[in-house]
Design a protein around this motif. Sequence first.
Motif, PDB file in Angstrom:
ATOM      1  N   ILE A 129       6.432  -4.176  -6.033  1.00  0.00           N
ATOM      2  CA  ILE A 129       7.775  -4.472  -5.526  1.00  0.00           C
ATOM      3  C   ILE A 129       8.111  -5.938  -5.807  1.00  0.00           C
ATOM      4  CG2 ILE A 129       7.791  -2.702  -3.723  1.00  0.00           C
ATOM      5  CD1 ILE A 129       6.952  -4.823  -1.738  1.00  0.00           C
ATOM      6  N   ASP A 130       9.349  -6.283  -5.576  1.00  0.00           N
ATOM      7  CA  ASP A 130       9.837  -7.652  -5.770  1.00  0.00           C
ATOM      8  C   ASP A 130       9.921  -8.320  -4.405  1.00  0.00           C
ATOM      9  OD1 ASP A 130      11.256  -9.994  -6.278  1.00  0.00           O
ATOM     10  OD2 ASP A 130      12.604  -9.053  -7.728  1.00  0.00           O
ATOM     11  N   MET A 131       9.085  -9.333  -4.184  1.00  0.00           N
ATOM     12  CA  MET A 131       9.037  -9.989  -2.879  1.00  0.00           C
ATOM     13  C   MET A 131      10.356 -10.662  -2.540  1.00  0.00           C
ATOM     14  SD  MET A 131       6.680 -10.099  -0.586  1.00  0.00           S
ATOM     15  CE  MET A 131       6.497 -10.819   1.044  1.00  0.00           C
ATOM     16  N   ARG A 132      11.108 -11.099  -3.543  1.00  0.00           N
ATOM     17  CA  ARG A 132      12.400 -11.733  -3.294  1.00  0.00           C
ATOM     18  C   ARG A 132      13.350 -10.770  -2.589  1.00  0.00           C
ATOM     19  NH1 ARG A 132      14.150 -13.123  -9.224  1.00  0.00           N
ATOM     20  NH2 ARG A 132      13.458 -10.948  -9.339  1.00  0.00           N
TER      21      ARG A 132
ATOM     22  N   GLY B 238       0.814  -1.205   0.000  1.00  0.00           N
ATOM     23  CA  GLY B 238       0.000   0.000   0.000  1.00  0.00           C
ATOM     24  C   GLY B 238       0.850   1.259   0.000  1.00  0.00           C
ATOM     25  N   GLN B 239       0.449   2.241  -0.797  1.00  0.00           N
ATOM     26  CA  GLN B 239       1.263   3.440  -0.981  1.00  0.00           C
ATOM     27  C   GLN B 239       1.528   4.169   0.330  1.00  0.00           C
ATOM     28  OE1 GLN B 239       0.208   5.938  -4.363  1.00  0.00           O
ATOM     29  NE2 GLN B 239       0.611   7.730  -3.108  1.00  0.00           N
ATOM     30  N   ALA B 240       0.520   4.310   1.162  1.00  0.00           N
ATOM     31  CA  ALA B 240       0.714   5.003   2.441  1.00  0.00           C
ATOM     32  C   ALA B 240       1.695   4.255   3.331  1.00  0.00           C
ATOM     33  CB  ALA B 240      -0.627   5.166   3.164  1.00  0.00           C
ATOM     34  N   LEU B 241       1.738   2.918   3.207  1.00  0.00           N
ATOM     35  CA  LEU B 241       2.651   2.107   4.015  1.00  0.00           C
ATOM     36  C   LEU B 241       4.074   2.154   3.471  1.00  0.00           C
ATOM     37  CD1 LEU B 241       0.338  -0.980   4.558  1.00  0.00           C
ATOM     38  CD2 LEU B 241       0.874   0.823   6.212  1.00  0.00           C
ATOM     39  N   VAL B 242       4.247   2.612   2.235  1.00  0.00           N
ATOM     40  CA  VAL B 242       5.581   2.831   1.679  1.00  0.00           C
ATOM     41  C   VAL B 242       6.112   4.193   2.123  1.00  0.00           C
ATOM     42  CG1 VAL B 242       6.878   3.210  -0.457  1.00  0.00           C
ATOM     43  CG2 VAL B 242       5.250   1.333  -0.303  1.00  0.00           C
ATOM     44  N   GLN B 243       5.235   5.186   2.110  1.00  0.00           N
ATOM     45  CA  GLN B 243       5.648   6.541   2.458  1.00  0.00           C
ATOM     46  C   GLN B 243       5.864   6.714   3.962  1.00  0.00           C
ATOM     47  OE1 GLN B 243       2.360   8.587   0.126  1.00  0.00           O
ATOM     48  NE2 GLN B 243       4.111   9.893  -0.353  1.00  0.00           N
ATOM     49  N   THR B 244       5.084   6.021   4.760  1.00  0.00           N
ATOM     50  CA  THR B 244       5.175   6.142   6.215  1.00  0.00           C
ATOM     51  C   THR B 244       5.157   4.734   6.793  1.00  0.00           C
ATOM     52  OG1 THR B 244       2.760   6.402   6.261  1.00  0.00           O
ATOM     53  CG2 THR B 244       4.082   8.406   6.378  1.00  0.00           C
ATOM     54  N   THR B 245       6.168   4.391   7.572  1.00  0.00           N
ATOM     55  CA  THR B 245       6.406   2.993   7.894  1.00  0.00           C
ATOM     56  C   THR B 245       6.167   2.667   9.366  1.00  0.00           C
ATOM     57  OG1 THR B 245       8.753   3.443   8.260  1.00  0.00           O
ATOM     58  CG2 THR B 245       8.089   2.812   6.046  1.00  0.00           C
ATOM     59  N   LEU B 246       6.155   1.372   9.664  1.00  0.00           N
ATOM     60  CA  LEU B 246       5.977   0.864  11.021  1.00  0.00           C
ATOM     61  C   LEU B 246       7.268   1.029  11.831  1.00  0.00           C
ATOM     62  CD1 LEU B 246       4.219  -2.533  10.192  1.00  0.00           C
ATOM     63  CD2 LEU B 246       3.110  -0.429  10.947  1.00  0.00           C
TER      64      LEU B 246
ATOM     65  N   TYR C 269      14.119   0.161   0.353  1.00  0.00           N
ATOM     66  CA  TYR C 269      13.948  -0.426  -0.981  1.00  0.00           C
ATOM     67  C   TYR C 269      12.562  -0.105  -1.547  1.00  0.00           C
ATOM     68  CZ  TYR C 269      12.449  -3.857  -4.377  1.00  0.00           C
ATOM     69  OH  TYR C 269      11.876  -4.444  -5.482  1.00  0.00           O
ATOM     70  N   SER C 270      11.519  -0.348  -0.764  1.00  0.00           N
ATOM     71  CA  SER C 270      10.150  -0.117  -1.243  1.00  0.00           C
ATOM     72  C   SER C 270       9.939   1.356  -1.572  1.00  0.00           C
ATOM     73  CB  SER C 270       9.138  -0.572  -0.185  1.00  0.00           C
ATOM     74  OG  SER C 270       9.304  -1.933   0.116  1.00  0.00           O
ATOM     75  N   TRP C 271      10.444   2.223  -0.709  1.00  0.00           N
ATOM     76  CA  TRP C 271      10.290   3.664  -0.918  1.00  0.00           C
ATOM     77  C   TRP C 271      11.034   4.126  -2.165  1.00  0.00           C
ATOM     78  CZ3 TRP C 271      14.356   7.289  -0.394  1.00  0.00           C
ATOM     79  CH2 TRP C 271      13.962   8.633  -0.452  1.00  0.00           C
ATOM     80  N   LEU C 272      12.228   3.589  -2.396  1.00  0.00           N
ATOM     81  CA  LEU C 272      13.018   3.982  -3.553  1.00  0.00           C
ATOM     82  C   LEU C 272      12.315   3.597  -4.852  1.00  0.00           C
ATOM     83  CD1 LEU C 272      15.747   5.389  -3.843  1.00  0.00           C
ATOM     84  CD2 LEU C 272      16.826   3.138  -3.943  1.00  0.00           C
ATOM     85  N   VAL C 273      11.729   2.419  -4.893  1.00  0.00           N
ATOM     86  CA  VAL C 273      10.953   1.999  -6.062  1.00  0.00           C
ATOM     87  C   VAL C 273       9.834   3.004  -6.332  1.00  0.00           C
ATOM     88  CG1 VAL C 273       9.350   0.243  -6.934  1.00  0.00           C
ATOM     89  CG2 VAL C 273      11.480  -0.456  -5.810  1.00  0.00           C
ATOM     90  N   TYR C 274       9.141   3.413  -5.261  1.00  0.00           N
ATOM     91  CA  TYR C 274       8.028   4.357  -5.384  1.00  0.00           C
ATOM     92  C   TYR C 274       8.507   5.738  -5.832  1.00  0.00           C
ATOM     93  CZ  TYR C 274       4.643   7.801  -3.800  1.00  0.00           C
ATOM     94  OH  TYR C 274       3.799   8.877  -3.732  1.00  0.00           O
ATOM     95  N   ARG C 275       9.559   6.269  -5.200  1.00  0.00           N
ATOM     96  CA  ARG C 275      10.003   7.617  -5.503  1.00  0.00           C
ATOM     97  C   ARG C 275      10.495   7.740  -6.951  1.00  0.00           C
ATOM     98  NH1 ARG C 275       9.264  12.030  -2.065  1.00  0.00           N
ATOM     99  NH2 ARG C 275       9.918  12.914  -4.056  1.00  0.00           N
ATOM    100  N   ILE C 276      11.198   6.732  -7.418  1.00  0.00           N
ATOM    101  CA  ILE C 276      11.693   6.783  -8.794  1.00  0.00           C
ATOM    102  C   ILE C 276      10.538   6.673  -9.787  1.00  0.00           C
ATOM    103  CG2 ILE C 276      13.035   5.479 -10.509  1.00  0.00           C
ATOM    104  CD1 ILE C 276      15.111   5.024  -8.280  1.00  0.00           C
ATOM    105  N   PHE C 277       9.526   5.866  -9.455  1.00  0.00           N
ATOM    106  CA  PHE C 277       8.345   5.796 -10.312  1.00  0.00           C
ATOM    107  C   PHE C 277       7.683   7.161 -10.414  1.00  0.00           C
ATOM    108  CE2 PHE C 277       3.822   5.468 -10.966  1.00  0.00           C
ATOM    109  CZ  PHE C 277       3.733   4.655 -12.073  1.00  0.00           C
ATOM    110  N   VAL C 278       7.515   7.856  -9.278  1.00  0.00           N
ATOM    111  CA  VAL C 278       6.862   9.165  -9.273  1.00  0.00           C
ATOM    112  C   VAL C 278       7.667  10.170 -10.092  1.00  0.00           C
ATOM    113  CG1 VAL C 278       6.170  11.115  -7.819  1.00  0.00           C
ATOM    114  CG2 VAL C 278       5.655   8.792  -7.093  1.00  0.00           C
TER     115      VAL C 278
END
Length: 295
Positions: free
Chosen positions: A187-190, A31-39, A205-214
């Motif tokens: 993302i790539d689960m591996r 989920g996008q919000a879970l990529v931008q702001t994490t646990l 990693y997850s955030w970087l995938v998102y930021r570069i896509f944007v």
Amino acid sequence: MSGLSRAGKLTALASDITAAEVDVGSFAFLGQALVQTTLPHSDPGVSSFERTSGPVSLSIIANPRFGLPYGTVPRLLLTWICTEAVKTKSPMLGLGKSQNEFLRKLGMRTDGRDCQRLRAQAVRLFSSTLSIAYQRHGRFGLKNMLIADQEFGFWDPHRPDDRQLWESRLKLSDDFFRNLTESPVPIDMRVLYALSKSPMAMDIYSWLVYRIFVLRVTQRPSVLIPWQSLKLQFGSDYGDTPRGLLDFKKQFLLRLKDALLFYPEANVSAPATGLLVAASRLRICHTGGARLSSL
């Protein structure tokens, strides 16, 4: 790989993973919000937790009896939940007929320690309330939601490999299901499995995938994120002092190095003012029909 150091193991795994395209079994969503702001990365020892990324903030309020979810396990669990919700287009998810079957779905071991970790973190996660707030240009939005509003759990913790007649199921709340499926990040689960020794590396990693896509979608050449902003997003458990920021920056750069092993195409540098992320080749070039947004 038993004789290799942690860095050696990650390098070997990254070589294997980056040499092959993402296959159907490894293609996942978060989920996008879970990529931008994490646990939380570790147990914060409090009943509420907040992280901020630009105009978006995520607050987690725990059931005081159980505490907040933290670490690797809830990240793997949330990624599996989001992936299943996007692929099946249903809020009712089948967890499997045994606890060990579900552990294997998460890429976890089926020993007693991982059984206990899964059970403890699942209880923390599903008993917590998420609050996502959005504030920009005078606009303010707020959504409070449970992750699940119904769970059918028939697993016997003392007999984790016993298969039940009926599959254990989890029903996502309507609000959480919509939030996950409206704009998920592919993302790539591996890679998450490979980075699972470090929750921060998983997040980066997850955030970087998102930021570069944007950056690619908005046709911007690059973005500079100040270190203080990155600390609010990834390291709010570090002290609000110059020393706390310095400690965060040091740890962030170490874990960024790990994440970049699995995304060598990412054009990233770290000047004194922040992290400079440039538009780069997409590591995952398709979204499985899901629509992404930049919030």
